[in-house]
Scaffold this active site. Structure first.
Site, PDB file in Angstrom:
ATOM      1  N   GLU A  80       0.831  -1.214   0.000  1.00  0.00           N
ATOM      2  CA  GLU A  80       0.000   0.000   0.000  1.00  0.00           C
ATOM      3  C   GLU A  80       0.854   1.248   0.000  1.00  0.00           C
ATOM      4  O   GLU A  80       0.576   2.197  -0.720  1.00  0.00           O
ATOM      5  CB  GLU A  80      -0.942   0.013   1.212  1.00  0.00           C
ATOM      6  N   HIS A 149     -10.425  -5.021  10.037  1.00  0.00           N
ATOM      7  CA  HIS A 149     -11.058  -4.783   8.745  1.00  0.00           C
ATOM      8  C   HIS A 149     -12.295  -3.913   8.880  1.00  0.00           C
ATOM      9  O   HIS A 149     -13.081  -3.830   7.952  1.00  0.00           O
ATOM     10  CB  HIS A 149     -11.501  -6.114   8.111  1.00  0.00           C
TER      11      HIS A 149
END
Lengths: 357, 440
Positions: A80, A149
């Site tokens: 990322e 998450h």
């Protein structure tokens, strides 16, 4: 050519349908927004994990790789921080990247690039460096994916000057806001919601046009009411509307505001509403401390609407805990329609019918 | 069939959240791997991504610390060309510009460092010892090539034509600073000279450079990117990501590592265990070379060739330039606490890039002399002091500029605040140092 004929017949067909019948899934709203913008401007390109051949981890980019190829839809290696930095670099050099995070939880690994490389660059260079990048992906809780998450990043990104942050609720929001974000020359964070991807909403003809844009920084009054103002963003807007339906049968008339944008925050719309209803409730999925509701309350207090409040504002938020996994616990950790109904009754000093409103 | 299934695009898609159960969970992939690696053969003897040959001896690969990657050199310590075939045969004009820029850089550094010590500017970083890495590489590029630097590459800007007043104005954060005083000293940037504004967090420029190279490949072929970074910054995760991306995306980017021995006080042998940064290049599939960073011509040759390869073959190239940081890390550092004067003296006197190059142009090329050298030092000092005095006197930016450039347009809330500020300051001007600033 065959496709064009079909498209024409389709448009003829849908023109003669009453417009309330045209429904669109949120997923397809996002897909069509990206498709149209990529078609219109060939410096726009999409990058992220699994966005190409796999059609996107949540299928939001379905069909785009097949249509635009390797140059415009890029599968990135799993880093990322790397691909966010790369997107910023590509934007600095003249392209318009759409950088997808599989979920915004993973954007934490790239947050230095979102803030220090994207958000601050225009200011720190005195306007010499522009970064027209869009960071998008699902934000907030999904279902049964636990703490790492399920975090909501609206407050984290909304905190930073130099970024624009939007949080669409329905298909029309998704189309208009994502298109506006892609055309904006500032870095924009688009906070989608995974649980909404598979929900269909009616869309107006206007929203289907290729140049349909929603102004970033403008909220929408989804439901006009006179007794209490419910302010929300993303999926909880739907819950507010449900609560409003339920309360309507009891004679309580709620005004529901869909913020649409987190930064800039359209506090004027909220102020106008509070000056009419005299009661304010904010609803969000994120944690209570330093959240969206906190900011709404602070700004209302600082402005003209303060004198119109008949009761302190109430914030309905997620529980102040990392998201648990077990379903019954997860359900308890997020605001539900009953929490919104209870808050309305609390602020209006109405006895709830039962413990659960 | 209910109207809910009637949609404009494609088949109705049912919500399948189970498709991806977390980032590292099970994925149901039905697609075939892209054909960039070796395809599996019917006897299964190949692996996706790499060809391989099987062995039956259990043996671990030893990092080769005895036979380290060799250092490419053109000039010896006396400034003599070692192998004539490697002489780039640059014109006197270019050689003299190279030398003069190095000297000017040294002298500017000296004066600005003192300025910080006297409290005239808040912060400064010198470039002593690394002049050859700047000038050698910058001279090998074209002006259109985009530069992403770390913070110790002022010579690259100098070569490209950044004037003394521009350096000073940025450090003094006065009205001539194009960034309107919004960055700390030495964080230069110049759109005209294709030098991206310096950003403080280490190695963030590296994936940006990879991304920019990818973009330029598409929008502006024939232009490459050079990304400078130190051996310390190469430890950042961003460095790994940048190398990997540039390689997998075939981006025309030159990664130029200035291995100057120290990352503030951390010596290189504590920064990594392997053979420097060059040993990592092959791991990413990049062409790699290690050069003597104090040898201007070696740096020039390597960069020139790297640029050619990067553009012709559309691939990244890694150059590790071995050099030494003669000065402190910055004005916030005192390097005498972590290194010996003996070590410092070697790199200042014996293996000094400026001296080696001076010997080359004076003795080998006969286009320079000791008298001219003395005159140059005096000229440079005079110019620097003039520029510095003027920069110090210049007004500071208007306070109204505090609010601009957060976005491309001034947002409503900042416009209001700017107005409030102006009203307040105008009403109480006697309490504010308005004379030092451009008008509100």
């Amino acid at each position: 050519k065959y496709n064009n004929v079909l498209k024409y017949l389709f448009h003829v067909y849908i023109t003669y349908l009453p417009s309330y019948m045209l429904q669109m899934y949120v997923r397809d709203a996002l897909n069509s927004a990206m498709d149209e913008e990529m078609n219109r401007d060939n410096t726009v390109f999409l990058m992220g994990e699994e966005v190409a051949q796999y059609d996107g981890a949540y299928k939001v980019s379905r069909g785009l790789w097949r249509k635009y190829g390797d140059q415009r839809v890029i599968d990135t290696p799993i880093t990322e921080s790397g691909f966010a930095g790369m997107a910023v670099g590509a934007a600095m050099a003249g392209l318009k990247p759409i950088c997808e995070f599989m979920t915004f939880n993973f954007s934490m690994q790239a947050i230095d690039h979102v803030i220090n490389s994207a958000a601050k660059s225009h200011y720190m260079s005195g306007g010499m460096v522009t970064v027209p990048v869009v960071f998008r992906g699902p934000n907030g809780a999904a279902a049964g994916v636990a703490a790492q998450h399920s975090q909501c990043f609206a407050a984290w990104y909304g905190h930073c000057p130099g970024l624009k942050v939007v949080s669409p609720f329905n298909s029309e929001d998704c189309r208009g806001l994502l298109k506006a974000a892609i055309r904006d020359t500032n870095p924009v964070v688009v906070l989608e919601n995974e649980l909404m991807y598979g929900t269909a909403f009616p869309v107006s003809d206007e929203a289907m046009s290729e140049d349909f844009l929603i102004e970033i920084g403008k909220a929408k009054v989804e439901r006009v009411g006179k007794h209490v103002t419910l302010v929300s963003h993303s999926r909880p807007v739907g819950q507010c509307l449900e609560a409003a339906e339920q309360l309507a049968s009891e004679g309580i008339d709620c005004e529901v505001i869909n913020l649409r944008s987190i930064r800039p925050l359209d506090i004027e719309t909220v102020q106008q509403s509070v000056m009419k209803t005299n009661h304010l409730i904010s609803v969000e999925g994120g944690w209570p401390m330093f959240g969206i509701g906190s900011e709404v309350c602070a700004q209302i207090m600082e402005g003209p609407a303060f004198d119109y409040l008949d009761a302190p504002a109430i914030r309905v938020t997620g529980a102040d805990i990392p998201m648990p996994y077990a379903q019954v616990l997860e359900d308890g950790a997020l605001p539900g329609v009953k929490d919104i109904v209870l808050s309305v009754k609390k602020t209006l000093h109405i006895q709830p019918m039962t413990d659960t409103a | 069939m209910s109207m809910r299934h009637f949609i404009k695009f494609g088949k109705p898609y049912l919500h399948t959240r189970s498709l991806l159960r977390g980032k590292y969970g099970l994925q149901t992939c039905t697609h075939v791997a892209k054909s960039t690696g070796v395809q599996p053969t019917s006897d299964g003897n190949n692996f996706i991504g790499i060809p391989h040959n099987c062995v039956t001896k259990l043996e671990f690969l030893e990092p080769k610390m005895e036979n380290t990657i060799p250092v490419y050199q053109v000039l010896d310590s006396d400034g003599k060309i070692i192998d004539e075939t490697q002489d780039p045969k640059l014109s006197d004009e270019i050689l003299l510009k190279m030398y003069k820029d190095m000297k000017m850089l040294n002298i500017m550094d000296g004066i600005m460092y003192s300025a910080q010590r006297q409290g005239r500017i808040s912060f400064y970083m010198t470039n002593y010892g690394e002049e050859a890495t700047h000038i050698g590489s910058a001279a090998a590029l074209e002006m259109r090539d985009l530069v992403f630097a770390q913070y110790r590459e002022a010579g690259v800007l100098m070569w490209r034509g950044f004037r003394l007043d521009q350096f000073m104005d940025q450090c003094y954060a006065n009205i001539n600073d194009p960034a309107s005083g919004k960055q700390m000293p030495v964080h230069y940037g110049s759109k005209d000279l294709n030098f991206v504004t310096i950003s403080s967090p280490l190695a963030t420029q590296m994936p940006q450079a990879a991304g920019a190279a990818y973009a330029l490949k598409r929008t502006n072929p024939g232009t490459c990117v050079i990304c400078y970074f130190g051996e310390g910054a190469a430890s950042e995760g961003d460095a790994h990501a940048a190398f990997n991306f540039a390689a997998t995306l075939d981006a025309p980017c030159i990664f130029f590592c200035r291995n100057n021995g120290y990352a503030i006080s951390t010596p290189a042998h504590e920064q990594y265990r392997g053979d420097g940064i060059a040993s990592r290049g092959s791991g990413y599939g990049m062409l790699t070379i290690r050069v003597d960073g104090n040898d201007t011509l070696a740096v020039y040759n390597a960069t020139r060739k790297a640029r050619q390869i990067a553009l012709e073959e559309s691939r990244p190239v890694l150059i590790e330039a071995m050099t030494y940081r003669v000065g402190d890390h910055s004005t916030s550092d005192d390097s005498s606490t972590y290194r010996t004067t003996g070590e410092l003296e070697y790199w200042t006197k014996t293996n000094n890039p400026v001296t080696r190059f001076e010997r080359y142009i004076t003795n080998q090329r006969n286009c320079w002399s000791a008298e001219e050298d003395e005159k140059l030092s005096k000229d440079c000092s005079k110019q620097v002091i003039e520029a510095f005095t003027a920069a110090e006197k210049r007004l500071k930016p208007s306070p109204s500029l505090v609010f601009t450039d957060v976005y491309d347009e001034l947002p409503v809330n900042l416009k209001e605040q700017q107005k409030q500020m102006r009203e307040h300051v105008s009403a109480h001007s006697q309490h504010y140092p308005l004379k030092r600033h451009e008008p509100l």
